[in-house]
Design a protein around this motif. Sequence first.
Motif, mmCIF file in Angstrom:
data_model
loop_
_atom_site.group_PDB
_atom_site.id
_atom_site.type_symbol
_atom_site.label_atom_id
_atom_site.label_comp_id
_atom_site.label_asym_id
_atom_site.label_seq_id
_atom_site.Cartn_x
_atom_site.Cartn_y
_atom_site.Cartn_z
ATOM 1 N N ALA A 97 1.665 8.472 3.458
ATOM 2 C CA ALA A 97 2.329 7.551 1.942
ATOM 3 C C ALA A 97 1.986 8.412 0.968
ATOM 4 O O ALA A 97 3.124 8.852 0.274
ATOM 5 N N ASP A 98 0.825 8.764 1.494
ATOM 6 C CA ASP A 98 0.582 10.109 0.280
ATOM 7 C C ASP A 98 0.842 11.334 0.451
ATOM 8 O O ASP A 98 1.459 11.867 -1.051
ATOM 9 N N ARG A 103 10.251 7.263 -0.110
ATOM 10 C CA ARG A 103 12.107 7.348 0.799
ATOM 11 C C ARG A 103 12.045 7.003 1.876
ATOM 12 O O ARG A 103 12.361 6.955 2.234
ATOM 13 N N ARG A 104 11.369 9.040 2.132
ATOM 14 C CA ARG A 104 11.750 9.152 3.149
ATOM 15 C C ARG A 104 10.960 8.842 4.500
ATOM 16 O O ARG A 104 12.094 8.186 5.303
ATOM 17 N N VAL A 105 10.186 8.194 4.056
ATOM 18 C CA VAL A 105 9.015 8.174 5.544
ATOM 19 C C VAL A 105 9.858 6.423 5.679
ATOM 20 O O VAL A 105 9.792 5.846 6.356
ATOM 21 N N LEU A 106 9.974 5.944 4.212
ATOM 22 C CA LEU A 106 11.202 4.334 5.091
ATOM 23 C C LEU A 106 12.269 4.623 5.717
ATOM 24 O O LEU A 106 12.119 3.464 6.509
ATOM 25 N N VAL A 107 12.654 5.207 5.240
ATOM 26 C CA VAL A 107 14.033 5.374 5.701
ATOM 27 C C VAL A 107 13.559 5.925 7.612
ATOM 28 O O VAL A 107 14.161 5.008 8.236
ATOM 29 N N LEU A 108 12.924 6.482 7.932
ATOM 30 C CA LEU A 108 12.338 6.907 9.059
ATOM 31 C C LEU A 108 11.795 5.476 9.785
ATOM 32 O O LEU A 108 12.379 5.370 11.105
ATOM 33 N N ALA A 109 10.875 4.714 8.969
ATOM 34 C CA ALA A 109 10.187 3.472 9.672
ATOM 35 C C ALA A 109 11.511 2.455 9.741
ATOM 36 O O ALA A 109 11.672 2.231 10.400
ATOM 37 N N ASN A 149 4.184 0.087 6.033
ATOM 38 C CA ASN A 149 3.353 -0.988 5.019
ATOM 39 C C ASN A 149 3.259 -0.406 4.184
ATOM 40 O O ASN A 149 3.209 -0.487 2.545
ATOM 41 N N PRO A 150 2.086 0.266 4.051
ATOM 42 C CA PRO A 150 2.004 1.432 2.862
ATOM 43 C C PRO A 150 2.552 1.792 2.060
ATOM 44 O O PRO A 150 2.383 2.249 0.901
ATOM 45 N N ALA A 151 3.910 2.833 2.760
ATOM 46 C CA ALA A 151 4.731 3.451 1.932
ATOM 47 C C ALA A 151 5.650 2.050 1.410
ATOM 48 O O ALA A 151 5.994 3.188 -0.590
ATOM 49 N N ARG A 152 6.137 1.266 1.571
ATOM 50 C CA ARG A 152 6.670 0.096 1.189
ATOM 51 C C ARG A 152 5.968 -0.561 -0.411
ATOM 52 O O ARG A 152 6.291 -0.736 -1.388
ATOM 53 N N ARG A 367 -3.455 6.008 -3.394
ATOM 54 C CA ARG A 367 -2.317 4.923 -4.123
ATOM 55 C C ARG A 367 -2.468 4.433 -2.105
ATOM 56 O O ARG A 367 -3.051 3.502 -1.688
ATOM 57 N N GLY A 368 -1.760 5.245 -1.790
ATOM 58 C CA GLY A 368 -1.293 5.431 0.056
ATOM 59 C C GLY A 368 -2.056 5.416 0.550
ATOM 60 O O GLY A 368 -2.583 3.805 1.515
#
Length: 449
Positions: A97-98, A103-109, A149-152, A367-368
Amino acid sequence: MNPADEYGETEGGGPDGGRSRWARVPAAPMFRSLRNRNFRLFTAGALVSNTGTWMQRVAQDWLILELSHNDGTALGITTGLQFLPMLLFGLWGGVIADRYSKRRVLVLAQVAMGLLALVLGLLAVTGGARLWHVYLLAFGLGVATVVENPARQTFVVEIVGRTDLPNAIALGGACFNIARVLGPAVAGLLIAVIGTGPVFLVNAASYAAVLAALASMRTGELRSADPVPRGKGQLREGLAYVRARRELVTVLLLLGLVATFGMNFAVTIPLIAKEVFHTGASSFGLASTMLAAGSLAGALVAARRARPTRRLMLGAAALFGVLEMAVSLMPWYWLFLVLLVPTGAAVLTFTTTANSTMQLDVDPAMRGRVMALYTLVFLGTNPLGAPLIGRLSELLGPRSAMTLGGAVSALAPLLVAALMLPGTVPGPTAPAPDPAAPRPPTGRGRFRR
């Protein structure tokens, strides 16, 4: 004191030469975060997706019981496999996440989660589902959750900014609890009419709502932190960062104690409902609904607060413990149900305040990793606490086990307060610097600890 106001301890500017004083902070509009277009999209997508997720939880449990001929051990194995990746790789999710665009991490997840639900749905519809399929897909869902989870959680602050973060977290909790009520109810109807397989397909389709929301966001309005360059030792760096911050360690300690001993409703509520009050499945479902309704109310109340305070966090944890003890001692089932509402409100107030406190107290570049550790403590203690409370229920009875959990939760804030610097009162959260805002020339005027 006006209940619509919040008081916090500030530093500097007083007649006492800069010593702490109480400043009045008026409550803010309850739905202020929804003025942000990106957050409206994100919340709408999350509501649809969370409803689908709760539907899948019910359908998955039902499918496992069908495939295993009502074997409770199979249910436990599935839950364990779904959570195992969090224990093994949870902290690495924070590094991801850091390091990359959230946003891209969330899309892939979301794509991965949707595909897993689609595969399970197709197997169930065609009659080819086997227990090992469910086990494997549950583990895969756990891996996707580690990344998601941490990305969101940390993406929310990039959407709304630091000022509205507590409100956004509270509204996210409200959205989650609305889905928690709707999802199982809709799943029960669908399973009765068309079977379990189509429910998984509906959940797979629900991820499209989140993907559409992410694709429709105005990227120029996001407050994205600069990605952390790839390097060695970033996980250790995150752990060292938290270990050096007393205010973060105390939040994690309090969260761990309350989650381990107090937040075991999946064990205590059905045991008390069945063994103490001798109710059926419908009455147990009503108890879960009352707890969710209380959590929803707590989220909406928390949304009115302008910022979290440690006094509120400690007080909510203590109140939750007292209410849990009271719930365990109720002589009649209707009183048991009634008290679950304020209990749910108290625990939601505690968790949203703890979440906001952690995010506002950290450097954006950390933060991540910090929130990955938060999630690990929050969720990772359940596999430890649930068997412990279950065993105590067998030895002492479910009432005594729930009372003990409440007592630990009520006393935990006293332990945490004792670990804070002597001679100080827990005050408002000290916000971390916002990369999008100018930095103050000195540390005066910022909130203590």
